[in-house]
Motif scaffolding. Structure first.
Motif, PDB file in Angstrom:
ATOM      1  N   CYS A  42       0.831  -1.203   0.000  1.00  0.00           N
ATOM      2  CA  CYS A  42       0.000   0.000   0.000  1.00  0.00           C
ATOM      3  C   CYS A  42       0.869   1.258   0.000  1.00  0.00           C
ATOM      4  N   GLN A  43       1.950   1.234   0.776  1.00  0.00           N
ATOM      5  CA  GLN A  43       2.869   2.370   0.809  1.00  0.00           C
ATOM      6  C   GLN A  43       3.527   2.578  -0.543  1.00  0.00           C
ATOM      7  N   LEU A  97       3.840   5.871   7.886  1.00  0.00           N
ATOM      8  CA  LEU A  97       3.090   4.874   8.650  1.00  0.00           C
ATOM      9  C   LEU A  97       4.028   3.843   9.273  1.00  0.00           C
ATOM     10  N   ASP A  98       3.833   3.565  10.553  1.00  0.00           N
ATOM     11  CA  ASP A  98       4.549   2.482  11.228  1.00  0.00           C
ATOM     12  C   ASP A  98       3.812   1.192  10.866  1.00  0.00           C
ATOM     13  N   LEU A 123      -2.792  -3.150  14.892  1.00  0.00           N
ATOM     14  CA  LEU A 123      -4.099  -2.520  14.991  1.00  0.00           C
ATOM     15  C   LEU A 123      -5.123  -3.277  14.143  1.00  0.00           C
ATOM     16  N   PHE A 124      -4.705  -3.749  12.979  1.00  0.00           N
ATOM     17  CA  PHE A 124      -5.559  -4.518  12.077  1.00  0.00           C
ATOM     18  C   PHE A 124      -6.081  -5.778  12.795  1.00  0.00           C
ATOM     19  N   ILE A 147      -4.743   5.234   8.623  1.00  0.00           N
ATOM     20  CA  ILE A 147      -3.520   4.882   7.898  1.00  0.00           C
ATOM     21  C   ILE A 147      -3.319   5.697   6.624  1.00  0.00           C
ATOM     22  N   THR A 148      -4.359   6.444   6.209  1.00  0.00           N
ATOM     23  CA  THR A 148      -4.223   7.230   4.979  1.00  0.00           C
ATOM     24  C   THR A 148      -4.287   8.730   5.229  1.00  0.00           C
ATOM     25  N   ALA A 149      -4.401   9.162   6.484  1.00  0.00           N
ATOM     26  CA  ALA A 149      -4.573  10.582   6.795  1.00  0.00           C
ATOM     27  C   ALA A 149      -3.507  11.440   6.131  1.00  0.00           C
TER      28      ALA A 149
END
Length: 222
Positions: free
Chosen positions: A156-157, A166-167, A174-175, A210-212
């Protein structure tokens, strides 16, 4: 010498059949154990209960497992197959990386509902029993799953779909945490509603985190 040469392939074939039969029986044992855990509770998981569930003698069970620990190890093997097969299916989908991750999240909830949350029940039991081998096996399964989720997040990155800062390891935890917390609440409420209910709102919240502030990468920036 000729008899030996002829006998060896037959012996090898017989050994292969025996191994296959043992693997089939282990799968059946894991399935029976799952039914007992979800239908009667973890405390009812015994050799005697397995024999009754499968309609065989206790002696037949003892040929494959000799303790509750070995039974749980078989169930953990089944948990691993289920989780990693789900990851493989998501990775093979002809979709964007973030869509694959979404599919994995929805699928995990759906499969957990069909299996009555047995994966998390068994993982929790390994903590309660305090057995080192069980804990090690459970930790390996969770770490492998988190690693697989992390790989999807890295994709995704690379595709510019999530934040560059994103870490990934924390995002993977978290997922899985979203799945586990919902399964726990669902179990505490006696499975009184569909586990997958409201998954879209959960996924939307996760995506926002995760996309902010992220925008797609254009070719000039690469």
């Amino acid at each position: 010498m000729r008899r030996t040469a002829v006998a060896e392939p037959a012996l090898q074939a017989r050994a292969s059949v025996q191994r296959a039969s043992h693997e089939v029986r282990q799968h059946q044992l894991a399935e029976a154990a799952r039914k007992i855990i979800t239908g009667q509770g973890m405390e009812r998981l015994t050799i005697s209960a397995l024999a009754e569930e499968m309609g065989v003698s206790e002696g037949a069970i003892y040929r494959h497992v000799r303790s509750k620990q070995q039974i749980l190890l078989l169930v953990l093997d089944d948990v691993e197959r289920t989780w990693l097969d789900a990851v493989s299916r998501a990775e093979e989908e002809p979709a964007r990386p973030l869509e694959k991750l979404e599919s994995l999240f929805k699928g995990h909830l759906s499969r957990t509902e069909r299996r009555r949350g047995v994966s998390f029940l068994v993982l929790n039991e390994t903590l309660r029993l305090g057995d080192k081998e069980l804990r090690s096996r459970a930790a390996s399964i969770v770490e492998d799953y988190l690693g697989a989720v992390g790989r999807l997040l890295l994709e995704c990155q690379s595709a510019g779909e999530v934040r560059r800062d994103l870490d990934v390891q924390l995002a993977a935890r978290l997922f899985l945490g979203m799945v586990q917390s919902n399964v726990t609440l669902w179990a505490l409420r006696s499975h009184s509603y569909p586990l997958s209910e409201g998954w879209e709102a959960l996924w939307d919240l996760y995506c926002r985190a995760i996309t902010a502030g992220q925008r797609p990468i254009n070719q000039e920036e690469v």
